[in-house]
Scaffold this motif. Structure first.
Motif, PDB file in Angstrom:
ATOM      1  N   TYR A 143      45.022 -36.862  65.315  1.00 39.85           N
ATOM      2  CA  TYR A 143      43.696 -36.637  65.880  1.00 39.85           C
ATOM      3  C   TYR A 143      43.424 -37.422  67.169  1.00 39.85           C
ATOM      4  CZ  TYR A 143      38.670 -36.297  66.375  1.00 39.85           C
ATOM      5  OH  TYR A 143      37.418 -36.094  66.887  1.00 39.85           O
ATOM      6  N   GLU A 185      32.580 -37.390  67.583  1.00 38.60           N
ATOM      7  CA  GLU A 185      33.920 -37.056  67.120  1.00 38.60           C
ATOM      8  C   GLU A 185      33.884 -35.901  66.114  1.00 38.60           C
ATOM      9  OE1 GLU A 185      36.662 -38.029  68.234  1.00 38.60           O
ATOM     10  OE2 GLU A 185      36.594 -40.109  68.912  1.00 38.60           O
ATOM     11  N   THR A 218      40.184 -42.577  60.286  1.00 40.91           N
ATOM     12  CA  THR A 218      40.884 -41.833  61.338  1.00 40.91           C
ATOM     13  C   THR A 218      41.152 -42.671  62.571  1.00 40.91           C
ATOM     14  OG1 THR A 218      39.694 -39.858  60.577  1.00 40.91           O
ATOM     15  CG2 THR A 218      40.842 -39.703  62.690  1.00 40.91           C
ATOM     16  N   ARG A 254      38.012 -32.780  70.835  1.00 40.08           N
ATOM     17  CA  ARG A 254      37.395 -33.716  69.892  1.00 40.08           C
ATOM     18  C   ARG A 254      35.869 -33.694  69.967  1.00 40.08           C
ATOM     19  NH1 ARG A 254      40.624 -39.200  71.059  1.00 40.08           N
ATOM     20  NH2 ARG A 254      38.799 -40.051  69.974  1.00 40.08           N
ATOM     21  N   THR A 255      35.319 -33.240  71.072  1.00 41.99           N
ATOM     22  CA  THR A 255      33.858 -33.199  71.218  1.00 41.99           C
ATOM     23  C   THR A 255      33.319 -31.766  71.253  1.00 41.99           C
ATOM     24  OG1 THR A 255      34.091 -33.308  73.634  1.00 41.99           O
ATOM     25  CG2 THR A 255      33.811 -35.397  72.455  1.00 41.99           C
ATOM     26  N   VAL A 313      36.069 -35.020  64.023  1.00 36.62           N
ATOM     27  CA  VAL A 313      36.654 -35.340  62.724  1.00 36.62           C
ATOM     28  C   VAL A 313      35.591 -35.741  61.703  1.00 36.62           C
ATOM     29  CG1 VAL A 313      37.076 -37.810  63.121  1.00 36.62           C
ATOM     30  CG2 VAL A 313      38.625 -36.498  61.655  1.00 36.62           C
TER      31      VAL A 313
END
Length: 263
Positions: free
Chosen positions: A234, A10, A117, A242-243, A12
């Motif tokens: 997110y 992830e 998150t 996201r990746t 984030v």
């Protein structure tokens, strides 16, 4: 419903990078080693790129990726050592205890950002992630048995380790220089106030105070509101976005190593 993503992949999690760095520096043997052997405070991108390349190689790469990344980190660590002098402690970047601490900061910060998150992952997923983060140390000089055997043991190790952290003027100066990022691109410098705020929000209160970072109820409310927005937006982003950092850093590693870009 959004597709599930491996927690280690992830993007984030990168929001915790500043927190992990300051926790690492607050271990004096790490802080003084960095102060005397690294220029990352002027150009944080160089250290960030190196760290993330290694992390993604270990958590998402092939055995060849892990071997290449480990050899690179070992070469970088080799000259980072010194005897105690004055207030400066002895340090050696190849010290397994210090490598355990660095890996622990990445694990703890990453899992806390993930939980804020996306919520806590299922127990089996959390246990698997814990084992995979252990490899950040064992791929280098950390003996397999040195990583706490389970998450409960890690919590005890973490509590005791954080209580022993110390920030003096030398280490605090490293943090102050990090926020200035004098040699970094302009866009990086523009993001540093937000990065500093997010970092302060994730730091343990005692460590935050040692770095002289102001915090109060109003700042906590702002931080909570910010992360409520992140937690809403997110998970709805495309999985490919996201990746993206994982793919970028594995391609970067393989380009440097001259191996196929098949990820």
């Amino acid at each position: 419903m959004p597709r599930p993503v491996d927690p280690a992949f992830e993007a984030v999690l990168l929001a915790g990078a500043g927190c992990a760095i300051l926790l690492q520096l607050a271990r004096p043997e790490v802080g003084y080693g960095v102060a005397r052997h690294s220029d990352f405070v002027r150009n944080p991108l160089a250290r960030l790129h190196g760290t993330l390349t290694y992390v993604y190689a270990v958590t998402a790469g092939t055995p060849d990726d892990r071997a290449v990344a480990a050899r690179y980190v070992s070469r970088m660590h080799a000259p980072v050592h010194a005897e105690a002098s004055g207030y400066a402690p002895a340090y050696d970047a190849r010290d397994p205890d210090l490598q355990l601490w660095v890996a622990a900061t990445l694990y703890d910060t990453g899992t806390r950002v993930y939980a804020r998150t996306l919520g806590n992952p299922p127990e089996a997923v959390a246990d698997d992630l814990y084992v995979r983060y252990a490899a950040l140390g064992t791929e280098l000089d950390l003996p397999p048995g040195a990583w706490p055997p389970d998450r409960a043991a890690f919590a005890a190790y973490w509590r005791d380790s954080v209580a022993a952290l110390r920030v003096d003027e030398t280490i605090r100066g490293q943090a102050d220089a990090l926020w200035r990022a004098e040699a970094a691109p302009r866009w990086v410098r523009a993001l540093m106030p937000l990065n500093r705020f997010v970092t302060a929000g994730f730091l343990p209160p005692r460590v935050r105070e040692m770095y002289g970072m102001t915090w109060n109820a109003a700042r906590q409310r702002r931080f909570d509101r910010l992360w409520s927005i992140v937690a809403f937006v997110y998970p709805r982003l495309p999985v490919r976005l996201r990746t993206a950092p994982k793919r970028y850093y594995l391609r970067r590693l393989r380009a440097l190593a001259g191996t196929p870009h098949d990820s």
